[in-house]
Design an enzyme around this catalytic site. Structure first.
Site, mmCIF file in Angstrom:
data_model
loop_
_atom_site.group_PDB
_atom_site.id
_atom_site.type_symbol
_atom_site.label_atom_id
_atom_site.label_comp_id
_atom_site.label_asym_id
_atom_site.label_seq_id
_atom_site.Cartn_x
_atom_site.Cartn_y
_atom_site.Cartn_z
ATOM 1 N N HIS A 108 47.623 62.145 61.650
ATOM 2 C CA HIS A 108 46.924 61.723 62.866
ATOM 3 C C HIS A 108 45.653 62.568 62.948
ATOM 4 O O HIS A 108 45.653 63.728 62.509
ATOM 5 C CB HIS A 108 47.719 62.021 64.135
ATOM 6 C CG HIS A 108 49.063 61.392 64.233
ATOM 7 N ND1 HIS A 108 50.185 61.926 63.655
ATOM 8 C CD2 HIS A 108 49.479 60.292 64.906
ATOM 9 C CE1 HIS A 108 51.228 61.170 63.947
ATOM 10 N NE2 HIS A 108 50.835 60.164 64.703
ATOM 11 N N ASP A 111 46.275 66.057 64.025
ATOM 12 C CA ASP A 111 47.042 66.946 63.138
ATOM 13 C C ASP A 111 46.073 67.734 62.272
ATOM 14 O O ASP A 111 46.281 68.912 62.003
ATOM 15 C CB ASP A 111 47.947 66.166 62.171
ATOM 16 C CG ASP A 111 48.861 65.191 62.865
ATOM 17 O OD1 ASP A 111 49.207 65.440 64.024
ATOM 18 O OD2 ASP A 111 49.206 64.165 62.237
HETATM 19 C C1 XUL Z 1 56.767 58.164 66.206
HETATM 20 C C2 XUL Z 1 56.247 57.898 64.857
HETATM 21 C C3 XUL Z 1 54.836 58.296 64.598
HETATM 22 C C4 XUL Z 1 54.077 57.305 63.786
HETATM 23 C C5 XUL Z 1 52.611 57.610 63.665
HETATM 24 O O1 XUL Z 1 58.087 57.821 66.390
HETATM 25 O O2 XUL Z 1 56.954 57.416 63.998
HETATM 26 O O3 XUL Z 1 54.836 59.536 63.985
HETATM 27 O O4 XUL Z 1 54.591 57.190 62.500
HETATM 28 O O5 XUL Z 1 51.976 57.723 64.891
#
Ligand code: XUL
Ligand code: CO
Length: 447
Positions: A108, A111
């Site tokens: 993300h 992150d």
């Molecule tokens: C949340 C989840 C996230 C997504 C990316 O449950 O799986 O980490 O993969 O936002």
């Protein structure tokens, strides 16, 4: 692969490059099955499985849960200046990727870089970190499987991001998705993911669901258009999840998302990212969800993890169940394998796992579990009657009136007349137990 570590400090000094030692090895820091260059059919294990490490769990998580603070102390998380800490984190990350021998990672925006106090500052931080990530990708050969924007943690998103009832919040979500798309394209990301963290609702009395869903469709279209305009040629992915954090999330499961994408004209650019634990939360299993995507031509990628059968929440455990991995790889292989997608370990250590090498052991286990699943699935497809008997089950639709039915040339009256002419149909066994036993047989032969 290049250097084992790039920065000034080695973050995992007790771990060296993980090697394949074979099924008889007792070394927890060695692969028993995953042998990256081993050919399985026409591709290597590395090419089939396309493993990725998730930045958020592995480098940003510390065991914090709703009942208490973190238990895991990370040497890359010591500096109080958030940008300096992000720079340490990226070195730790590329050291782990390289030692593990994974070809991909996922992140993300927040992150990789600090969020920043303003839109412009957040963009500048991310651009700086993208420059560092690019250098490290080039030095190691490791690539970005997908990028995404975290538009659910910041308190401004408490009522949703693109489905927020306040347009000003939707605009902030747009700013974040734009910067995350810029980062993903700059780093050659193969996919861009949308997980609708708070795209849903808690109370129907204060929610206009029709408008919110239209806003989500509009927003995704804008993101698609922007991504294509800056040269993104990869796949946009939606990751379904039925609940948590919201009681009702709009992207409930694969079939719901497929319908939504088609309704909003997004089905040419978007596919689906199935997460194992989200599948179980939605009352399905991973193989079912993957099959629904495959049938719709929308099997994109997988977030590999598992839930805890007795709990109703997202535990994000590392995969250890061979039945899950063989079923997953059966659907993936029968669908022709991954194109842009891969297996991203969206999984975290238990709060009680506090040794620095636990994170390596967890990934090694997950990679071996999928390698065994791959071998068994390949063996079932190549050497067992599985696919032939599935096809045979529908043989009555391959000729005569069954074929006319599929072509759409029969009426309901034709069905009635046929039924009256043939009398009671034969009972044909589904042979479920024989097939289930065969799956175990092939699993045990595949080490
Ligand atoms: C949340 C989840 C996230 C997504 C990316 O449950 O799986 O980490 O993969 O936002
Ligand atoms: Co996920």
């Amino acid at each position: 692969m290049g250097n084992i570590f790039i920065g000034n400090q080695e973050y995992f000094p007790t771990v060296s490059k993980i090697q394949y030692e074979g099924p008889e090895s007792d070394n927890p820091l060695a692969f028993k099955c995953y042998d990256a260059d081993r050919m399985v059919g026409t591709q290597t294990m590395r090419e089939h499985l396309r493993f990725a490490v998730s930045y958020w769990h592995t480098f940003c998580g510390d065991g914090t849960d709703v009942f208490g603070p973190g238990t895991q102390v990370h040497p890359w998380n010591k500096k109080s200046d958030p940008l300096a800490a992000a720079e340490d984190k990226i070195d730790a990350a590329f050291e782990l990727f390289t030692k593990l021998g994974v070809p991909y990672y996922c992140f993300h925006d927040v992150d990789l870089a600090p969020d920043g106090n303003t839109v412009a500052q957040g963009e500048a931080y991310l651009e700086h970190m993208v420059t560092l990530a690019k250098q490290r990708q080039e030095a190691t050969g490791i690539e970005l499987l997908w990028g995404t924007a975290n538009v659910f943690s910041n308190p401004r998103y408490m009522n949703g991001a693109s489905t927020n009832p306040n347009f000003d919040v939707v605009a902030h979500a747009g700013a974040q998705v734009k910067r995350a798309l810029d980062a993903t394209v700059a780093l050659g990301g193969k996919n861009y993911v949308f997980w609708g963290g708070r795209e849903g609702y808690a109370c129907l009395f204060n929610t206009d669901t029709r408008r919110e869903l239209e806003h989500m469709g509009r927003f995704l279209g804008m993101a698609r258009d922007y991504g294509r305009s800056i040269g993104f040629e990869g796949t946009f992915l939606i990751e379904p999840k039925p609940m948590e954090p919201m009681y009702h999330q709009y992207d409930v499961d694969a079939q719901t998302v497929i319908g939504f994408l088609r309704e909003h004209g997004l089905d040419k650019d978007f596919k689906i990212n199935i997460e194992a634990n989200h599948a179980t939360l939605s009352g399905h299993n991973t193989a079912h969800e993957l099959q629904m995507c495959a049938d719709a031509g929308m099997l994109g990628s997988i977030d590999a993890n598992r839930g805890n059968p007795q709990n109703g929440w997202d535990t994000d455990q590392f995969p250890t169940d061979l039945q899950d991995t063989v079923q997953t790889m059966l659907v993936v292989l029968a669908n022709g394998g991954f194109v842009n997608g891969g297996l991203n370990f969206d999984a975290k250590l238990r709060r009680e796992s506090t040794n620095p090498d636990d994170i390596f052991i967890a990934h090694v286990g997950g990679m071996d579990c999928f390698a065994r699943g791959l071998l068994a699935a390949h063996s079932l497809l190549e050497r067992s009657p599985l696919m032939k008997s599935k096809k045979q089950r529908y043989a009555s639709f391959d000729a005569d009136m069954g074929a006319d039915f599929e072509r759409g040339t029969l009426s309901l009256t034709d069905l009635r007349d046929h039924a009256a002419a043939i009398g009671e149909p034969k009972r044909i066994s589904g042979r479920q137990e024989a097939i289930e036993n065969m799956i175990n047989d092939h699993l045990l032969r595949s080490v």
